[in-house]
Design an enzyme around this catalytic site. Structure first.
Site, short mmCIF file in Angstrom:
data_model
loop_
_atom_site.label_atom_id
_atom_site.label_comp_id
_atom_site.label_asym_id
_atom_site.label_seq_id
_atom_site.Cartn_x
_atom_site.Cartn_y
_atom_site.Cartn_z
CG HIS A 66 -0.42 0.09 2.53
ND1 HIS A 66 0.41 -0.87 3.07
CD2 HIS A 66 -0.55 1.04 3.50
CE1 HIS A 66 0.74 -0.51 4.31
NE2 HIS A 66 0.18 0.64 4.59
CG HIS B 146 0.15 4.37 4.73
ND1 HIS B 146 -0.58 3.65 5.64
CD2 HIS B 146 -0.66 5.39 4.32
CE1 HIS B 146 -1.78 4.20 5.79
NE2 HIS B 146 -1.86 5.26 4.99
CG ASP C 43 4.77 2.95 7.42
OD1 ASP C 43 3.88 3.43 6.68
OD2 ASP C 43 4.54 2.06 8.27
CG HIS C 44 4.09 -0.11 4.37
ND1 HIS C 44 4.09 -1.40 4.83
CD2 HIS C 44 3.62 0.66 5.37
CE1 HIS C 44 3.61 -1.41 6.07
NE2 HIS C 44 3.33 -0.18 6.42
CG HIS D 271 -4.01 0.36 6.90
ND1 HIS D 271 -3.87 0.92 8.14
CD2 HIS D 271 -2.86 0.63 6.22
CE1 HIS D 271 -2.67 1.52 8.21
NE2 HIS D 271 -2.05 1.35 7.06
CG ASP E 12 0.52 -1.30 7.89
OD1 ASP E 12 1.38 -2.14 8.22
OD2 ASP E 12 0.79 -0.09 7.75
CG HIS F 210 3.84 -1.52 11.65
ND1 HIS F 210 4.66 -0.42 11.76
CD2 HIS F 210 3.09 -1.34 10.53
CE1 HIS F 210 4.42 0.40 10.73
NE2 HIS F 210 3.47 -0.13 9.97
FE FE Z 1 2.62 0.79 8.17
ZN ZN Z 2 0.07 1.66 6.56
#
Ligand code: FE
Ligand code: ZN
Length: 255
Positions: free
Chosen positions: A56, A58, A60-61, A114, A133, A171
Site C-alpha cells: 500500500h 503509506h 513507511d512501506h 487500512h 497493515d 509492524h
Molecule cells: Fe505501516
Molecule cells: Zn500503513
C-alpha cells in the site's frame, strides 16, 4: 528447494522482509520501508534484489522503493492507485492476480480498509501470508481510508487461509495488541499463552513474527468479532460482526 524468508527491523517498528528462491536466485522485498536495512540484509545473504512487492501507498512501506529500484533495476509490483499515487510501479496487481518471484508464486488478495489500495500477498507453496497493515499479530491496522465492514471483510479473506500458514505483518505492535485484546478477552486461554510468549520474546529483544494463522484465529480478538462471547464482552449481544469489529477498532484507537 524451499524458499528462504528473512525478517529484519526497519524505521522504528516496521518489518522488512526478503523472500528468496534458491532455484532461480530471485529475491523479493515485501514493501521497502527504507533502503539501507534492505540492502544490508541482501548483502549479508549475498542475494540480489529482483523484485519489490508493495502492499500500500503509506510512506513507511514505499520509502525505499526508488533507491532500491535505482540500485538493482528490480521490477516493482504494486496495487492500483486508489487513494494516492505510488511511483516506480512496473506492474499493477489486483484480486486474484498471481505474481512471480523467480519460481515462487504469490497470489494477490485485495484487503482494503487500512487504505483503499491495500493488497496482501499469499505464497501458497511457502504457506506464507504477507499482510502488511491489514492483519497484525493479535491486532489489525487502523481503518484510515475504508470503513469497518470493508476492513472486516478483508480480515475474513485472510482468516479463510489455512491454519498452518505463517503471518508476516508490517509492524511489531504485538505487545500493545495483546494488552488491548486481554482487556476484551481476559479469559481466552490461547490469548494468555500468546501473551506469555510475547513477553518472553520482547524481553529477549526478539521479533514476535512470524506467527501461525491458526493461532491468530484463536487469540486475535479482531479476527473473532463474530464470536458471541466477544460481542457479549462488549455488551453487543446479537450485533452484526462488522459492528462488533468497528467497536473493537474504536476502543483500540482510544486505548
Ligand atoms: Fe505501516
Ligand atoms: Zn500503513
Amino acid at each position: 528447494m524451499a524458499a528462504e524468508i528473512r525478517l529484519f527491523t526497519c524505521l522504528t517498528d516496521n518489518f522488512g522482509y526478503l523472500i528468496h528462491d534458491p532455484a532461480t536466485k530471485a529475491t523479493a522485498s515485501i514493501d521497502a520501508p527504507e533502503a539501507a536495512p534492505v540492502i544490508k540484509a541482501l548483502e549479508r545473504e549475498g542475494w540480489t534484489l529482483t523484485d519489490i512487492l508493495i502492499t500500500h501507498h503509506h510512506g513507511d512501506h514505499v520509502g525505499g522503493v526508488a533507491e532500491l529500484k535505482q540500485k538493482y533495476g528490480c521490477g516493482v509490483v504494486g496495487p492500483h492507485d486508489k487513494s494516492a499515487k505510488i511511483a516506480d510501479v512496473d506492474l499493477r496487481a489486483g484480486q486474484g492476480d498471481v505474481v512471480k518471484v523467480g519460481g515462487l508464486l504469490a497470489r494477490v488478495l485485495e484487503t482494503p480498509g487500512h487504505t483503499l489500495d491495500h493488497i496482501s500477498y499469499v505464497f501458497d507453496g511457502e504457506k506464507a501470508l504477507f499482510a502488511a497493515d491489514t492483519l497484525f499479530s493479535i491486532g489489525c491496522g487502523r481503518v484510515f481510508e475504508g470503513n469497518y465492514p470493508m476492513m472486516w471483510n478483508s480480515l475474513l479473506k485472510l482468516r479463510a487461509l489455512p491454519d498452518d500458514f505463517k503471518l508476516y505483518c508490517g509492524h511489531e505492535y504485538t505487545a500493545a495488541n495483546v494488552k488491548f485484546a486481554l482487556s476484551v478477552e481476559p479469559d481466552n486461554a490461547d490469548l494468555r499463552t500468546r501473551a506469555e510468549q510475547v513477553t518472553r520474546l520482547r524481553a529477549e529483544n526478539k521479533p514476535t513474527i512470524p506467527t501461525l494463522l491458526g493461532e491468530e484465529k484463536k487469540a486475535n480478538v479482531f479476527l473473532r468479532a463474530d464470536e458471541p462471547s466477544v460481542a457479549a464482552s462488549l455488551r453487543m449481544k446479537g450485533a452484526d460482526a462488522a459492528a462488533v469489529f468497528g467497536e473493537l477498532r474504536e476502543r483500540k484507537n482510544k486505548s
